[in-house]
Every structure is written in structure tokens, then in C-alpha cells.
Write a protein that holds these residues in place. Sequence first.
Motif, PDB file in Angstrom:
ATOM      1  N   THR A   1       0.764  -1.126   0.111  1.00  0.00           N
ATOM      2  CA  THR A   1      -0.084   0.169  -0.218  1.00  0.00           C
ATOM      3  C   THR A   1       0.784   1.467  -0.321  1.00  0.00           C
ATOM      4  N   LYS A   2       0.502   2.546  -0.306  1.00  0.00           N
ATOM      5  CA  LYS A   2       1.256   3.865  -0.419  1.00  0.00           C
ATOM      6  C   LYS A   2       2.077   3.645   1.183  1.00  0.00           C
ATOM      7  N   GLU A   3       0.709   3.516   2.173  1.00  0.00           N
ATOM      8  CA  GLU A   3       1.041   3.351   3.697  1.00  0.00           C
ATOM      9  C   GLU A   3       2.290   3.419   3.602  1.00  0.00           C
ATOM     10  N   GLU A   4       2.752   1.948   3.095  1.00  0.00           N
ATOM     11  CA  GLU A   4       3.566   0.820   4.020  1.00  0.00           C
ATOM     12  C   GLU A   4       4.774   1.048   2.913  1.00  0.00           C
TER      13      GLU A   4
ATOM     14  N   GLU B   1       5.754   4.052   4.680  1.00  0.00           N
ATOM     15  CA  GLU B   1       7.075   3.756   6.222  1.00  0.00           C
ATOM     16  C   GLU B   1       8.199   3.258   5.714  1.00  0.00           C
TER      17      GLU B   1
ATOM     18  N   ASN C   1       4.059   8.490  -6.863  1.00  0.00           N
ATOM     19  CA  ASN C   1       4.098   7.691  -5.170  1.00  0.00           C
ATOM     20  C   ASN C   1       5.691   8.463  -5.216  1.00  0.00           C
TER      21      ASN C   1
END
Length: 150
Positions: A2-5, A8, A125
Amino acid sequence: MTKEELIEKFQNIKVHKSKGKISVHKPLLILLALKAFKEGQKSMPYEEIAPTLNRLIKEIGNAPSPRANYPFVRLVHDKIWSLNKQQLVDDFHGEDPTGKFLVENKVSGGFTADIQNNLTKNPENIEILNGVVTTVFFEKELHKKLETLL
């Protein structure tokens, strides 16, 4: 991923700290690699990127004797970077290979396949990561300078 992963992973790269200041070697390499990826270059030969990375390390990182080989091989440990000749690098006398060794052996580096896939499918991204890396690892006063140098 995911974008969040993805974000991170980039926020959590390990950087050397000394006297309260962080070493910006790895973040500078990441910014150069993001720019190259955006321009269609997925793998960067050490020989091509070293002069620019050394200049940036000297200018932004205030390192009197910059060594682009360190972030180039060490970023692998953060699981966002890979080398085309990783085993050869791993076998280098138990320490970081020299720049000369990387050039002579035509070692190239780039983002791992999962990150490349993510950036290819979600090109927005690239700019998001550029902003994240700039914000997390560089003082605000350097943001404009980074834009002009990269």
C-alpha cells in the motif's frame, strides 16, 4: 504494497547520527534515484551516479571527503534498494567495497522490484516519496536548495 507501507519504508531508513545530526548520504541517494526513476532509469551504474552523489554529500551533508560507495551499498539493508551484483559486494573482504571496486565490477543499483512495481503503477508516489524523504531527513532551510541541486 500500500501507499502507507511504501511511505513507512522510506521514513524508516536507518541513517547514521553524530552529535545530534543525521547523515544525509542515504536520503540524497534516494532523491537521486527517485528523479532517475521518474525519467525512466530504473537502475543506476555506480560509475554514473557517484560524481553527483559525492557533490551533493559535500554540499548538503557538509562532508569534507564524501564517499558515495557507503550509501550505495548500505541502502540495501533498508530493503528498498538492490544491487545487480549483490553477492560480489557481499564477498568483499567483510567490509564496504570501495568506489573503485564498484566501478571496475560495473555494479548498478536501484529500487527493489516491489518498489519499482509500485512506482510504475502509481507514478504519483514518486513525488509523494520525494516530499517524505525531504521533510523527514532535511532541515527546512535546505528544501529549496535541494530542489535546485537535483
